[in-house]
Design a protein around this motif. Structure first.
Motif, mmCIF file in Angstrom:
data_model
loop_
_atom_site.group_PDB
_atom_site.id
_atom_site.type_symbol
_atom_site.label_atom_id
_atom_site.label_comp_id
_atom_site.label_asym_id
_atom_site.label_seq_id
_atom_site.Cartn_x
_atom_site.Cartn_y
_atom_site.Cartn_z
ATOM 1 N N HIS A 84 4.297 -17.638 171.052
ATOM 2 C CA HIS A 84 3.063 -16.975 171.490
ATOM 3 C C HIS A 84 2.034 -16.919 170.376
ATOM 4 O O HIS A 84 2.385 -16.835 169.196
ATOM 5 N N LEU A 85 0.789 -16.952 170.758
ATOM 6 C CA LEU A 85 -0.310 -16.826 169.804
ATOM 7 C C LEU A 85 -1.030 -15.515 170.055
ATOM 8 O O LEU A 85 -1.581 -15.309 171.138
ATOM 9 N N GLY A 86 -0.960 -14.631 169.070
ATOM 10 C CA GLY A 86 -1.656 -13.353 169.166
ATOM 11 C C GLY A 86 -2.880 -13.354 168.278
ATOM 12 O O GLY A 86 -3.990 -13.626 168.712
ATOM 13 N N GLU A 112 -3.433 -15.271 165.493
ATOM 14 C CA GLU A 112 -3.766 -16.612 164.958
ATOM 15 C C GLU A 112 -4.223 -16.563 163.512
ATOM 16 O O GLU A 112 -4.913 -17.468 163.052
ATOM 17 N N GLY A 155 -1.770 -14.996 161.033
ATOM 18 C CA GLY A 155 -0.622 -14.629 160.218
ATOM 19 C C GLY A 155 -0.267 -13.165 160.169
ATOM 20 O O GLY A 155 0.521 -12.757 159.316
ATOM 21 N N VAL A 156 -0.764 -12.356 161.079
ATOM 22 C CA VAL A 156 -0.533 -10.915 161.002
ATOM 23 C C VAL A 156 0.519 -10.430 162.004
ATOM 24 O O VAL A 156 1.362 -9.599 161.666
ATOM 25 N N GLY A 184 3.030 -11.999 163.955
ATOM 26 C CA GLY A 184 4.388 -12.527 164.009
ATOM 27 C C GLY A 184 4.802 -13.097 165.352
ATOM 28 O O GLY A 184 5.928 -13.595 165.496
ATOM 29 N N ALA A 185 3.934 -13.043 166.360
ATOM 30 C CA ALA A 185 4.314 -13.522 167.694
ATOM 31 C C ALA A 185 4.623 -15.011 167.711
ATOM 32 O O ALA A 185 5.365 -15.495 168.568
ATOM 33 N N CYS A 186 4.065 -15.751 166.766
ATOM 34 C CA CYS A 186 4.208 -17.212 166.755
ATOM 35 C C CYS A 186 5.376 -17.671 165.891
ATOM 36 O O CYS A 186 5.488 -18.876 165.620
ATOM 37 N N ARG A 217 5.375 -18.500 160.269
ATOM 38 C CA ARG A 217 4.341 -18.273 161.269
ATOM 39 C C ARG A 217 3.707 -19.618 161.633
ATOM 40 O O ARG A 217 3.037 -20.242 160.806
#
Ligand code: FES
Ligand code: FES
Length: 158
Positions: A37-39, A41, A43-44, A46-48, A58
């Motif tokens: 997932h992209l939250g 975008e 680096g904060v 962690g979804a990716c 990340r």
């Protein structure tokens, strides 16, 4: 354009990418692995998170060209690998997700943590998962699910 060859979830991949394409966009848009997932975008959140040679990274901050020769595991790879069913089960039993947007990143980072030797305690789990943001659960249920998994493994003979 650049040729890149690497492994994703045990399968060889060979693609031509622009130098600016992120690994996250490659996984999602070209390889159909939308569990990453992209939250934020940047680096904060962690979804990716994905595993690169077994370490969490990340994917929004890594370029696709940097994947050359690497072994990438996405959350879909964890699902296919039966070793992580206990973690998935514990997450379900502890109600460790609500909207689920953050869940792939937590699963990937928890898998990395659980793959390391040594006992786990709550402080260690919270520290290891401190780079993953959840806006729904309050974290307690996620931490307990990881601890349940660790306990289950330590009481199960290899
Ligand atoms: Fe990559 Fe948030 S989308 S860290
Ligand atoms: Fe919704 Fe974590 S379950 S952000």
């Amino acid at each position: 354009m650049n040729e890149v060859r690497f492994m994703v979830n045990g399968q060889p991949v060979e693609v031509t990418v622009s130098a600016r394409l992120s690994l996250a966009d490659l996984l999602r848009d070209r390889l159909g692995l939308t569990g990453t997932h992209l939250g934020c975008e940047h680096g904060v959140c962690g979804a990716c998170s994905v595993l690169v040679d077994g370490r969490s990274v990340r994917a929004c901050l890594m370029l696709a060209v940097q994947a050359e020769g690497r072994m990438i595991t996405t959350v879909e790879g964890l699902h296919r690998d039966g070793r992580w069913r206990d973690l998935q089960q514990a997450m379900a039993e502890r109600h460790a997700l609500q909207c689920g947007f953050c869940t792939p990143g937590f699963l990937v980072c928890a898998a990395e943590l659980l793959g390391q030797p040594g006992p786990l305690d709550e402080t260690g789990v919270r520290e290891a998962l401190s780079g993953n943001v959840c806006r729904c659960t309050g974290y307690a249920s996620i931490v307990q699910a990881v601890l349940d998994t660790a306990r289950g493994r330590s009481s199960t003979p290899p």
